[in-house]
Design a protein around this motif. Structure first.
Motif, PDB file in Angstrom:
ATOM      1  N   ALA A 151       1.041  -1.185  -0.241  1.00 58.54           N
ATOM      2  CA  ALA A 151       0.014  -0.070  -0.046  1.00 58.54           C
ATOM      3  C   ALA A 151       0.923   1.200  -0.101  1.00 58.54           C
ATOM      4  CB  ALA A 151      -0.851  -0.028   1.228  1.00 58.54           C
ATOM      5  N   ASN A 152       1.966   1.196   0.706  1.00 57.38           N
ATOM      6  CA  ASN A 152       2.943   2.279   0.658  1.00 57.38           C
ATOM      7  C   ASN A 152       3.798   2.531  -0.413  1.00 57.38           C
ATOM      8  OD1 ASN A 152       4.032   0.164   2.017  1.00 57.38           O
ATOM      9  ND2 ASN A 152       5.430   1.278   2.967  1.00 57.38           N
ATOM     10  N   GLU A 153       4.009   1.779  -1.330  1.00 53.40           N
ATOM     11  CA  GLU A 153       4.790   1.961  -2.655  1.00 53.40           C
ATOM     12  C   GLU A 153       4.647   3.143  -3.179  1.00 53.40           C
ATOM     13  OE1 GLU A 153       5.762  -1.249  -5.144  1.00 53.40           O
ATOM     14  OE2 GLU A 153       4.868  -2.890  -3.718  1.00 53.40           O
TER      15      GLU A 153
ATOM     16  N   ASN B 532       1.508   8.529  15.930  1.00 48.98           N
ATOM     17  CA  ASN B 532       0.218   8.966  16.196  1.00 48.98           C
ATOM     18  C   ASN B 532      -1.003   8.307  15.863  1.00 48.98           C
ATOM     19  OD1 ASN B 532      -1.321  10.914  17.411  1.00 48.98           O
ATOM     20  ND2 ASN B 532      -1.045  12.268  15.785  1.00 48.98           N
ATOM     21  N   ALA B 533      -1.187   7.135  15.946  1.00 49.37           N
ATOM     22  CA  ALA B 533      -2.331   6.430  15.332  1.00 49.37           C
ATOM     23  C   ALA B 533      -3.125   5.844  16.309  1.00 49.37           C
ATOM     24  CB  ALA B 533      -1.734   5.502  14.269  1.00 49.37           C
ATOM     25  N   GLU B 545      -4.669   3.208   8.187  1.00 51.22           N
ATOM     26  CA  GLU B 545      -3.941   4.061   7.201  1.00 51.22           C
ATOM     27  C   GLU B 545      -2.545   4.056   7.356  1.00 51.22           C
ATOM     28  OE1 GLU B 545      -5.569   4.974   4.322  1.00 51.22           O
ATOM     29  OE2 GLU B 545      -7.189   4.090   5.410  1.00 51.22           O
ATOM     30  N   LYS B 546      -2.119   4.537   8.666  1.00 52.72           N
ATOM     31  CA  LYS B 546      -0.759   4.638   9.053  1.00 52.72           C
ATOM     32  C   LYS B 546       0.082   3.318   9.041  1.00 52.72           C
ATOM     33  CE  LYS B 546      -1.598   9.319  11.231  1.00 52.72           C
ATOM     34  NZ  LYS B 546      -1.560  10.012  12.164  1.00 52.72           N
ATOM     35  N   GLY B 547       1.375   3.568   9.133  1.00 48.87           N
ATOM     36  CA  GLY B 547       2.367   2.574   9.194  1.00 48.87           C
ATOM     37  C   GLY B 547       2.695   1.824   7.972  1.00 48.87           C
ATOM     38  N   ASP B 548       3.372   0.771   7.940  1.00 46.24           N
ATOM     39  CA  ASP B 548       3.769   0.067   6.822  1.00 46.24           C
ATOM     40  C   ASP B 548       3.558  -1.416   6.914  1.00 46.24           C
ATOM     41  OD1 ASP B 548       4.628   2.327   5.367  1.00 46.24           O
ATOM     42  OD2 ASP B 548       6.897   1.909   5.626  1.00 46.24           O
TER      43      ASP B 548
END
Lengths: 292, 615
Positions: A151-153, B532-533, B545-548
């Motif tokens: 998702a973060n690519e 901050n999530a 949404e946040k993080g990988d």
């Protein structure tokens, strides 16, 4: 004074002793060869004898000597004779300890009842299997290939589209996408339950709509976006009984035991007319036990 | 004779129901390694398998008196994802396990046999009966105290009067063995023969779980009734090993060990000798990092610079049994103290890789999901949300301080007993506080700065370095290649940290390095902008949404001294999620936990250390 006296255990003891003594005196001892009624027969067969000896050995950690054997048979017979005579005199009736013990035993019987009365024969298991086909159905399964884009690519849309184009033209999975994030690309026929656990998100739901035998996507998972090519979509099917027989048998045993606990009580309760005359038992509780 | 016959039938039925197929299987006649393992495909790059390494069924007497009547057979079914009645209600785990070890207490296994098996000698003993009939916890505990704990504490024979001797212990151990054999499906689901040795001299927890590699097991386990001194356990294990058996021990709850686990002298008060170090290190490759009764890694009071130390510390343990926290009760201390033993005496007795377990006394393995802990862990003591919000656990700690427990991850070539046990013995393991986060690390030289391909990363890891649990032998500063991926059904990852421990001028040192962080939050000075999530307190949902989803990188030790003893272990943090008590409050109207009980937590994974042994 008298009722109280009658409740004294010692009085019971003396009274019982007197009765037993009287019985003993009046009853002739039977000669060995004489015909006796079955209920008065005590047989110690090989199985019984081995059982008694085994119990003795567990306790004493050695083989019993002839003297020990005499003692254990004596103890066993004494218990058996007094026990039977006590039963004939109804001494077991309304004894709190015996009541509790017997009701516990009956509950244990209930636990094993279904196994006793309905042993898991092939027919029964088969019937159980078909009656619960929803439970035993193998979930929908997919065999497929997938290519993951996290998702973060960066430029994830462009990369997705370009790879999708390559794959659709018959190109292979790009080397850097093989086992991306440790997730294998080739999935053998796998159930949606396992796929849910492996992919998360709405992945499996999205697979339902994906076409067969062609690359499509992207669809979303807990990791990101996937291009997928489904090669087999197997709808939920009832497996071949033989392949899941053990599992069915296990489930049958388990459920039978759980159900028989309640069912036996309900059934037996039905044989009795329960009448709760006490005034202060709430009606909604009464209704649990009292037939309308 | 009618009555007799019925009783015998019942007895047979019982055996049939619980022993099923394998009653005929004799302990010693069984093949040592199942032939079925032969056909299972192997992955040389290894897969992460998740499982339970610490679980009690009704066979453990303390679990039995807490109301647990489940058998190892039930526990394995639960592990495979089947629904069973746990602590009064039907329950199943969200994600089935890959492997499971049932570790019933070896102490009082004989009593368990008498208690649980109708017709067994001792079954009808009035005391045995009173144990069975205890319906409330208070009575049960009174009995336990009177017949077990008090005699144990006074050094007298700890067996209650209905104990039938060694044969009864063997019978129980055999029944556990049979269930463990029955459920083994090489390639799909692995069961491991195991038990718990339960020694707690003066309340200091020295418990160990003992795991066997195959079916070559002794006919009776060694218990603390034979000796509460772990040295005797290790000696017994050595004898077993000489006899061809393969086994190791794993201590747990160092947080309750009163300083006795990472010790400065032997339990019997003698100075530590090289023989002691040798004996200990050859028997104990792993330690349980976390379980229901707390995380033993670190606590904030002794590690104020570790900003993530405040996690499931079970601080109320200190309110009972005089178990005050000491720095030397925690795993990170133990690891570093072990380095110093190596430096001073040549052997590291605390060279521990990590596992996680539950220690559930409900017979429900790896029931670790915070949002699926409806049935608690210790029978009546934490059975419902209402009880959990207020109760204490057997005079040990507050129930609100419990957590659902941890899980073990093993990097193995296949899901077989042999492969999983071997990887555990080699410490290529990790523990997580519950989520199926996967983590691996390699220390070596010549890694690429960046890997696009996972397979290339792992191949390089093995070719140019050593995996978790091993020794880095180079004399240049090690590069540590780290990789982690999220739980597919959990939130994304926040960061990967490396914890280095070393001995400098005789002093024990450790330091936390931030190595990789999601987004661009890792700063030049090594600090990380907080993610901050927070969770949504009204629904319990985490931030999606946040993080990988995946984190990886290479870190080089900036302060390496080849002469120094050191270790490096990896800690992976995930985004915050709701703690179980928040789910209890959201799902049960009127249930309210005290204000100080945390509502959200940062779940995590710990990879086993890689050591550098000094010159």
């Amino acid at each position: 004074m008298i009722p109280r006296l009658l409740k004294e255990p010692f009085v019971h003891f003396v009274a019982i002793g007197a009765v037993l003594f009287a019985l003993y005196q009046t009853k002739e001892r039977l000669a060995p060869e004489e015909e006796v009624e079955d209920k008065d027969r005590i047989v110690i067969d090989q199985q019984e004898y081995d059982h008694l000896k085994e119990l003795w050995k567990i306790q004493w950690k050695r083989d019993p000597s002839p003297g020990d054997i005499k003692a254990l048979l004596d103890r066993h017979l004494r218990q058996e004779v007094f026990y039977r005579e006590a039963l004939k005199m109804n001494l077991d009736h309304n004894d709190e300890i015996i009541k509790k013990r017997l009701s516990q035993k009956m509950e244990a019987v209930a636990n094993d009842l279904s196994a006793l009365t309905q042993p898991p024969t092939d027919e029964r298991l088969m019937a159980f299997f078909h009656d619960n086909d929803d439970f035993f159905k193998l979930p929908r399964s997919y065999q497929f290939q997938q290519v993951l884009f996290l998702a973060n690519e960066t430029d994830v849309d462009a990369r997705l589209q370009s790879t999708l184009g390559t794959l659709r033209q018959g190109g292979g999975i790009p080397a850097d996408r093989v086992s991306k994030a440790g997730l294998k690309c080739d999935w053998p026929l796998t159930s949606v339950h396992d796929l849910d656990n492996a992919f998360g998100g709405d992945f499996t739901r999205s697979l339902e709509e994906a076409p067969l035998n062609e690359w499509s996507g992207p669809i979303r998972s807990g990791f990101g976006w996937h291009l997928v090519r489904i090669t087999t979509r197997q709808d939920s099917v009832l497996p071949d009984f033989e392949t899941v027989r053990d599992y069915v048998a296990r489930e049958y045993d388990y459920r039978s035991e759980m159900e028989s606990q309640d069912r036996v009580f309900e059934e037996l309760l039905g044989k009795y007319r329960v009448n709760i005359t006490a005034a202060d038992v709430p009606a909604e509780i009464k209704s649990n036990f009292v037939a309308p | 004779m009618k009555t007799m016959k019925t009783m015998k039938t019942m007895k047979t039925m019982k055996t049939r129901a619980s022993g099923l197929v394998v009653t005929a299987l004799a302990l010693c006649a069984a093949p040592i390694t199942s032939h079925a393992e032969d056909g299972v495909p192997e992955n040389p790059l290894k897969e992460a398998y998740f499982g339970e390494t610490h679980l009690h069924t009704g066979v453990s007497m303390d679990a039995f008196i807490g109301g647990n009547r489940l058998t190892p057979d039930d526990a394995y079914r639960f592990a495979k994802g089947e629904e069973i009645k746990v602590n009064g209600s039907m329950h199943k785990i969200k994600v089935p396990l890959d492997f499971c070890a049932v570790t019933d207490h070896s102490e009082f296994m004989g009593e368990a046999f008498s208690l649980m098996n109708e017709g067994a000698p001792g079954y009808d003993d009035p005391i045995a009966k009173s144990f069975r009939d205890a319906t409330d916890l208070e009575t049960a505990l009174m009995l336990y105290g009177k017949y077990v704990l008090t005699p144990l504490a006074s050094g007298k024979d700890p067996h209650p009067p209905f104990f039938q001797g060694a044969e009864a212990i063997k019978s129980t151990w055999k029944k556990n063995f049979e269930a463990t054999e029955k459920h083994y499906q090489p390639g799909k689901f692995t069961t491991i023969h195991a038990y718990e040795y339960t020694s707690a001299p003066g309340g200091g927890n020295l418990h160990r779980n003992v795991l066997f590699r195959d079916t070559n097991v002794p006919d009776m386990p060694f218990s603390s009734n034979e000796s509460p001194d772990p040295e005797k356990l290790w000696e017994w294990m050595k004898v077993q090993r000489a006899d061809g058996k393969k086994l190791f021990a794993m201590p747990h709850n160092s947080n309750e060990s009163k300083g006795l686990l990472f010790c400065e002298e032997t339990l019997s008060g003698k100075p530590i000798t090289k023989e002691y170090l040798e004996l200990r290190s050859s028997n104990e490759p792993l330690i349980e990092m976390m379980q229901i009764k707390g995380n033993s890694e670190v606590v904030p009071q002794f590690w104020p610079n570790d900003e993530f130390a405040d996690f499931e510390n079970a601080t109320s343990l200190q309110d009972f049994n005089d178990r005050k926290f000491m720095k030397k009760n925690f795993v990170r201390y133990g690891l570093t103290r072990g380095l110093k033993y190596r430096q001073d005496m040549g052997i590291n007795p605390f060279k521990y890789g990590f596992v996680g377990g539950t220690d559930s006394h409900n017979g429900a393995p790896s029931n670790v999901a915070e949002d699926n802990w409806n049935v608690g862990s210790h029978g009546l003591a934490d059975q419902t949300a209402a009880i959990r919000s207020k109760a204490t656990l057997d005079g040990e700690m507050k129930v609100s301080d419990l957590n659902p427990g941890a899980i073990t991850g093993v990097w193995a070539t296949s899901n077989t007993r042999g492969a999983i046990w071997d990887s555990m013995a080699a410490r290529e393991t990790f523990a997580t506080s519950g989520p199926r986060i996967k983590v691996r690390a390699f220390a070596g030289q010549g890694f690429a700065e960046k890997y696009d391909s996972y397979e290339a990363l792992v191949k390089d890891g093995y070719e140019k370095g050593v995996p978790m649990g091993s020794d880095y032998k180079g004399d240049k500063a090690p590069q540590v290649l780290v990789w982690a991926v999220k739980d597919p059904i959990g939130p994304n990852l926040d960061r990967i940290q490396i914890i280095k421990g070393w001995v400098e001028n005789g002093e024990l040192k450790d330091k936390v390095y931030n190595v990789v962080a999601s987004g661009d939050r890792l700063k030049e000075d090594g600090s990380v902008e907080p993610v901050n999530a927070p969770i949504d307190l009204k629904t319990g949902k985490f931030n999606s949404e946040k993080g990988d989803p995946e984190l990886k990188g290479v870190w080089t030790d900036p302060d390496f001294d080849p002469k120094e003893e050191a270790y490096y272990y990896v800690r992976v943090l995930q985004l915050p999620t709701a703690r179980w008590n928040l789910w209890d409050e959201l799902r049960n109207e009127g249930v309210k936990f005290p204000e100080e009980v945390k509502k959200q937590i940062v779940e995590r994974a710990w990879g086993s250390p890689i050591w550098h042994e000094g010159a």
